[in-house]
Enzyme design. Structure first.
Site, mmCIF file in Angstrom:
data_model
loop_
_atom_site.group_PDB
_atom_site.id
_atom_site.type_symbol
_atom_site.label_atom_id
_atom_site.label_comp_id
_atom_site.label_asym_id
_atom_site.label_seq_id
_atom_site.Cartn_x
_atom_site.Cartn_y
_atom_site.Cartn_z
ATOM 1 C CG HIS A 43 40.718 18.446 -12.237
ATOM 2 N ND1 HIS A 43 41.495 19.285 -11.571
ATOM 3 C CD2 HIS A 43 41.020 17.907 -13.419
ATOM 4 C CE1 HIS A 43 42.498 19.222 -12.649
ATOM 5 N NE2 HIS A 43 41.901 18.454 -13.673
ATOM 6 C CD GLU A 44 39.210 15.260 -15.278
ATOM 7 O OE1 GLU A 44 39.188 15.512 -16.432
ATOM 8 O OE2 GLU A 44 40.338 14.716 -14.740
ATOM 9 C CG HIS A 66 39.645 19.576 -17.957
ATOM 10 N ND1 HIS A 66 40.783 20.806 -18.285
ATOM 11 C CD2 HIS A 66 40.166 18.756 -17.066
ATOM 12 C CE1 HIS A 66 41.846 20.237 -17.595
ATOM 13 N NE2 HIS A 66 41.643 19.168 -17.070
ATOM 14 C CD GLU A 71 45.122 19.730 -16.201
ATOM 15 O OE1 GLU A 71 44.184 19.624 -15.605
ATOM 16 O OE2 GLU A 71 45.289 18.928 -17.109
ATOM 17 C CE1 TYR A 78 46.764 17.724 -13.947
ATOM 18 C CE2 TYR A 78 48.763 16.805 -15.371
ATOM 19 C CZ TYR A 78 47.437 16.764 -14.999
ATOM 20 O OH TYR A 78 46.619 15.936 -15.939
#
Length: 720
Positions: free
Chosen positions: A482-483, A486, A511, A654
């Site tokens: 997930h990170e 980004h 997101e 989210y």
């Protein structure tokens, strides 16, 4: 080994050589330069000769170059081990925020921007978007109000909200609480967690110090057999930052006042106006519909977990301890036990197949294949060679930090993309969650040359021990994807202006790209390729593993076995209704405090009571209030950095982003997640554009239609 062409980046990485004094001095220099430009524009131009080129372009270039330093200046407070640097970073951010508010309320500059907009010049789409956004931002910052008391009050509120946000986050970053426990009290918690805890001395001799940092907190709530220990940890964690309680209350009251000054009915209406949802009613309807669809499933899941709890206590001879309730401090424990018993899945065993560094390498390989990137780790003399100072230690803020130069592969042109940093382990004073920080944005400079981004993943995974490397639970693998999602968004951004680069999109879309990449963590072929049992990494690890294993244990397979992969995927939606009801609690609480009927209502709101009662009503899980505790037994909102740090009246994003991410995955990638052609189309159509056009248009361009909730509800098993 990467090709030599990938070892000489055309742009040096940023330096991390600041001192407390230099941080503040550099900040004042940046502010003076920017203020000087604004003063010059106001002096040299008037409404008659103002154009996009002579007003907006110089300000955009100033914004671009300022961000090269200002992002890093603010970053020190999240990662530095030096208290003086963290304090100076906080002070510098306060100065930058105050200047930002001052700039956003300059009527002389607004008149020039307004005149430029009214000229109706033919501009490229991104420049037109910049002009319109800039114009709107002045109005949203109070310049639609007449000069005088109302505008002055609005500015005063903006200044105070900035201070509240900085203090709130600093309190969270520097939180050092914990509880002394005996090892016996932590029965059930994995030994490699307990053995790493600080040992007590004096009156605490024989005890260990359990902090509220994730690598300590989550395993304890998942594995500690003693319910009283879990209860103590849970309640204390909810109260770890109570100095933030009055700050949060003040923030929501001031936000409401500011919104009403601008003519909005509440802060939610103000915030959501320029998001994809557009109105609070749209958000409330979405959250309400989702709650209706999930509640029956949540009740069923709790009934199942209650039965498991009753059986577990009976098996341990603790029948009398079962009181018919299912508590907040029960959930991680029995959620884990259910997976182990009903699916024969041990997440500790799964973690053995995800050593941190091999998982990172596997993850980067996936992104290389689908997005056409090349990641080259820079170590030793390579760091010296690219550092402007000739010292490799100057390009990182801590010795644990890994640095990668990132490139397009040959099929994508072989050009440089930017720098990626990984800061993976907890330490004192460090940001306590997992997040991606843009250190330097990408943009086109005033000479027409591309400036490349630098982006950092800041996480808190368990540290290696002499007998084991750092091992990731599967949920931590998902967090990493997930990170880094980004981070990829940042690295492949190709916008003219830093304002729209990478993750600079509206909050209810930002997101989605990261959430979509989480799907690769649930795909059999990717799980297989990512995995490698830690014992196969070295002879020493193999020896340590065999010594700790029961007699007769066979050497483990190198890759995650197919039967374990199947069991893991089978658990993807276990207790999913409860998980999403928890997210709904956060989203509905956020909307509730930012959507009061009138200002008096928010002033009278008992925030902690509202937080806890909504949690009980929405998540369906019992808190201490069912045992007679007052409804303000905990202050979870005081630990909720999102609602102070930019997700106010936006946490619903989210869930709404999940709608978009699931639609994109089902439509394009589900049948073949490693489809490189579609991966590159996604890169160019969605990721590269950042916020340079309406995000809905980006989705339509990629999907070939407007997004739909169908895939999201299908994935959750709640389609009508």
């Amino acid at each position: 080994m990467a090709a030599q062409a990938y070892r000489s980046p055309p742009q040096a990485p940023p330096k991390f050589t600041a001192t407390p004094k230099s941080l503040v001095e550099d900040t004042k220099r940046l502010i003076a330069k920017s203020r000087g430009l604004q003063d010059k524009l106001a002096a040299d131009l008037n409404e008659g000769n103002a154009t996009f080129k002579n007003v907006l372009v110089p300000m955009a270039h100033d914004e671009n170059t300022m961000a090269l330093e200002s992002n890093i200046i603010g970053f020190y407070q999240a990662v530095s081990t030096d208290q003086g640097l963290r304090d100076a970073s906080t002070e510098a951010e306060k100065l930058l925020d105050e200047f930002s508010i001052e700039s956003a309320m300059r009527e002389d500059i607004f008149k020039l921007v307004d005149a430029a907009l009214k000229k109706g010049e033919k501009l490229d789409p991104e420049s037109q978007r910049l002009l319109e956004k800039e114009h709107k931002s002045y109005i949203r910052n109070g310049l639609g109000l007449p000069a005088g008391p109302k505008r002055d009050r609005f500015k005063e509120i903006k200044m105070r909200l900035s201070q509240l946000s900085i203090i709130f986050q600093k309190n969270l970053n520097e939180e050092t609480g914990g509880i002394w426990f005996t090892p016996e009290e932590l029965d059930g918690v994995p030994e490699d967690i307990v053995s790493n805890l600080k040992k007590g001395e004096g009156e605490n001799a024989g005890k260990v110090w359990l902090t509220f940092k994730y690598p300590d907190l989550f395993p304890t709530l998942k594995y500690a057999k003693n319910a009283d220990v879990r209860k103590k940890v849970f309640i204390n964690n909810e109260n770890k930052c109570n100095q933030n309680v009055p700050l949060f209350r003040e923030a929501i009251i001031l936000r409401d006042e500011a919104a009403r000054l601008l003519g909005y009915p509440n802060h939610a209406a103000f915030r959501i106006e320029d998001k994809m949802a557009k109105t609070p009613e749209t958000v409330d309807e979405f959250l309400g519909d989702l709650r209706t669809r999930l509640t029956a499933g949540g009740k069923s899941e709790i009934d199942n977990l209650k039965s498991l709890k009753k059986e577990d206590l009976k098996n341990r001879g603790l029948d009398k301890a079962y009181d018919g309730n299912y508590y907040l401090w029960d959930h991680r424990f029995y959620d884990r036990l259910l997976v182990e018993q009903q699916y024969s899945l041990d997440h500790q065993k799964i973690a053995e197949y995800f050593p941190l560094q091999t998982t990172i390498r596997g993850m980067l390989q996936i992104f290389e294949e689908i997005f056409g990137l090349v990641f080259v780790e820079l170590t030793g003399k390579e760091r010296d060679a690219i550092s402007e100072t000739g010292k490799g230690s100057d390009i990182v803020w801590h010795e644990d930090v890994q640095v990668f130069s990132v490139w397009d592969d040959e099929g994508e042109g072989g050009k440089f993309s930017g720098y990626l940093y990984l800061d993976l382990f907890p330490r004192e004073g460090k940001y306590g969650h997992a997040a991606n920080f843009n250190l330097q944005p990408g943009f086109i400079d005033e000479n027409g040359k591309r400036r490349y981004p630098a982006t950092a993943l800041v996480c808190n995974f368990s540290k290696p021990t002499p007998k084991k490397p750092s091992l990731l639970k599967h949920e931590e693998v998902v967090t990493l994807f997930h990170e880094l999602g980004h981070g990829i968004h940042d690295l492949v951004g190709r916008t003219i202006y830093s304002r729209f680069h990478g993750t600079n999109t509206v909050r209810d879309f930002v997101e989605a790209p990261s959430q979509m990449l989480e799907n690769w963590c649930w795909t059999p072929s990717q799980l297989k390729s990512l995995s490698r049992h830690y014992s196969s990494l070295s002879g020493e690890y193999m020896q340590a593993y065999m010594e700790s294993a029961p007699a007769g244990t066979e050497k483990p397979s190198e890759r995650l076995p197919d039967e374990l992969i199947k069991k893991l995927i089978d658990t993807k939606h276990v207790n999913d209704a409860l998980f999403n009801l928890r997210q709904l609690h956060f989203g509905i609480f956020d909307m509730t405090v930012h959507e009061p009927e009138d200002h008096e209502a928010v002033e009278k709101l008992k925030v902690s009571e509202k937080y806890n009662t909504l949690r009980k009503e929405i998540s369906l899980i019992d808190g201490p209030e069912v045992l007679g505790a007052p409804n303000d037994w905990g202050h979870g909102q005081a630990t909720f950095g999102h609602l102070i740090g930019g997700y106010d009246a936006g946490y619903y994003g989210y869930l709404s982003s999940q709608v978009y991410s699931t639609d994109m995955f089902y439509t394009v990638f589900k049948s073949n997640p490693m489809n490189a052609k579609e991966g590159r189309r996604y890169r160019h159509t969605v990721l590269e554009r950042g916020g340079s056009q309406e995000e809905m248009q980006t989705l339509i361009d990629f999907l070939g239609r407007k997004p739909s909730t169908e895939a999201f509800y299908k994935e959750l098993g709640i389609s009508k």
